[in-house]
Motif scaffolding. Structure first.
Motif, short mmCIF file in Angstrom:
data_model
loop_
_atom_site.label_atom_id
_atom_site.label_comp_id
_atom_site.label_asym_id
_atom_site.label_seq_id
_atom_site.Cartn_x
_atom_site.Cartn_y
_atom_site.Cartn_z
N ARG A 1 0.83 -1.19 0.00
CA ARG A 1 0.00 0.00 0.00
C ARG A 1 0.87 1.25 0.00
NH1 ARG A 1 -0.53 2.27 5.19
NH2 ARG A 1 0.46 0.99 6.78
N ILE A 2 0.21 2.37 -0.15
CA ILE A 2 0.88 3.66 -0.08
C ILE A 2 0.35 4.38 1.15
CG2 ILE A 2 1.13 5.91 -1.17
CD1 ILE A 2 1.11 4.52 -3.85
N ASP A 3 1.25 4.75 2.04
CA ASP A 3 0.90 5.51 3.23
C ASP A 3 1.19 6.97 2.95
OD1 ASP A 3 0.39 6.54 5.71
OD2 ASP A 3 1.75 5.19 6.79
N ARG A 4 0.15 7.72 2.61
CA ARG A 4 0.34 9.12 2.21
C ARG A 4 0.74 9.99 3.39
NH1 ARG A 4 -3.58 10.79 -2.60
NH2 ARG A 4 -3.60 8.81 -3.67
N GLU A 5 0.29 9.65 4.59
CA GLU A 5 0.62 10.47 5.76
C GLU A 5 2.12 10.44 6.06
OE1 GLU A 5 -1.85 8.79 8.74
OE2 GLU A 5 -3.70 9.49 7.79
N LYS A 6 2.71 9.26 5.96
CA LYS A 6 4.15 9.12 6.21
C LYS A 6 4.98 9.35 4.95
CE LYS A 6 3.71 5.64 9.84
NZ LYS A 6 4.08 4.26 10.21
N GLY A 7 4.33 9.33 3.79
CA GLY A 7 5.06 9.47 2.54
C GLY A 7 5.90 8.24 2.25
N ARG A 8 5.32 7.05 2.46
CA ARG A 8 6.05 5.80 2.29
C ARG A 8 5.27 4.85 1.40
NH1 ARG A 8 10.87 6.35 4.46
NH2 ARG A 8 11.11 4.27 5.22
N LEU A 9 5.98 4.08 0.60
CA LEU A 9 5.42 2.99 -0.19
C LEU A 9 5.76 1.72 0.58
CD1 LEU A 9 4.16 1.82 -2.79
CD2 LEU A 9 6.45 1.79 -3.74
N ILE A 10 4.75 0.96 0.99
CA ILE A 10 4.96 -0.23 1.81
C ILE A 10 4.77 -1.46 0.95
CG2 ILE A 10 4.16 -1.51 3.82
CD1 ILE A 10 3.29 1.25 4.95
N LEU A 11 5.84 -2.25 0.82
CA LEU A 11 5.84 -3.49 0.05
C LEU A 11 6.24 -4.61 0.98
CD1 LEU A 11 7.75 -2.14 -3.07
CD2 LEU A 11 5.29 -2.54 -2.89
N GLY A 12 5.26 -5.16 1.68
CA GLY A 12 5.56 -6.19 2.67
C GLY A 12 6.32 -5.57 3.84
N ARG A 13 7.53 -6.05 4.09
CA ARG A 13 8.36 -5.52 5.17
C ARG A 13 9.17 -4.30 4.74
NH1 ARG A 13 10.87 -11.22 7.20
NH2 ARG A 13 8.91 -12.13 7.86
N LEU A 14 9.27 -4.09 3.46
CA LEU A 14 10.08 -3.00 2.91
C LEU A 14 9.26 -1.72 2.82
CD1 LEU A 14 12.80 -2.30 1.49
CD2 LEU A 14 11.69 -2.90 -0.64
N GLU A 15 9.82 -0.63 3.36
CA GLU A 15 9.17 0.67 3.27
C GLU A 15 10.09 1.61 2.51
OE1 GLU A 15 7.65 2.43 6.80
OE2 GLU A 15 6.81 0.56 7.53
N LEU A 16 9.56 2.17 1.42
CA LEU A 16 10.34 3.08 0.58
C LEU A 16 9.76 4.48 0.65
CD1 LEU A 16 10.47 0.78 -2.57
CD2 LEU A 16 12.28 1.10 -0.89
N PRO A 17 10.61 5.49 0.83
CA PRO A 17 10.08 6.85 0.82
C PRO A 17 9.75 7.29 -0.61
CG PRO A 17 12.45 6.90 1.06
CD PRO A 17 12.04 5.45 1.08
N PHE A 18 8.76 8.12 -0.75
CA PHE A 18 8.46 8.72 -2.04
C PHE A 18 7.82 10.08 -1.80
CE2 PHE A 18 3.89 8.31 -2.71
CZ PHE A 18 3.54 7.34 -1.81
N PRO A 19 7.80 10.92 -2.82
CA PRO A 19 7.36 12.32 -2.64
C PRO A 19 5.93 12.43 -2.12
CG PRO A 19 8.33 12.01 -4.80
CD PRO A 19 8.20 10.66 -4.20
N ARG A 20 5.71 13.44 -1.30
CA ARG A 20 4.36 13.68 -0.78
C ARG A 20 3.52 14.49 -1.76
NH1 ARG A 20 4.49 14.19 5.68
NH2 ARG A 20 5.96 12.52 6.05
N SER A 21 4.16 15.20 -2.67
CA SER A 21 3.40 16.01 -3.62
C SER A 21 2.90 15.14 -4.77
CB SER A 21 4.26 17.14 -4.17
OG SER A 21 5.24 16.64 -5.05
#
Length: 92
Positions: free
Chosen positions: A7-27
């Motif tokens: 999923r994409i967590d817009r509040e934290k600005g993170r892309l969650i792929l299982g255990r892996l969390e990747l940052p991505f732009p909030r805009s």
């Protein structure tokens, strides 16, 4: 209720792929640029460093922002579910 693994967590600005969390732009423009860049790089997946794995990741990011991509992703999910009803989740 179980939390989604992908999923994409817009509040934290993170892309969650299982255990892996990747940052991505909030805009919105930043996410569209990153998603488009991943798809474009994935098309050149035969080159070193780039890979075809970039296309689905880019489409996942774009599907959060662009209604046309979101509709196609949803249609593909429905088609997959009808075609393979025995597959419950990601290869299970």
């Amino acid at each position: 209720m179980a939390e989604k693994k992908y999923r994409i967590d817009r509040e934290k600005g993170r892309l969650i792929l299982g255990r892996l969390e990747l940052p991505f732009p909030r805009s919105r423009n930043g996410r569209v640029a990153v998603g488009s860049g991943l798809v474009a790089g994935g098309i050149l997946g035969f080159l070193p460093v780039l890979g075809f794995w970039m296309i689905p990741l880019g489409l996942l990011i774009l599907s959060q922002e662009l209604p046309a991509v979101r509709r196609r992703r949803r249609k593909a999910a429905i088609w997959w579910r009808k075609r393979y009803p025995q597959v419950n989740r990601a290869g299970r």
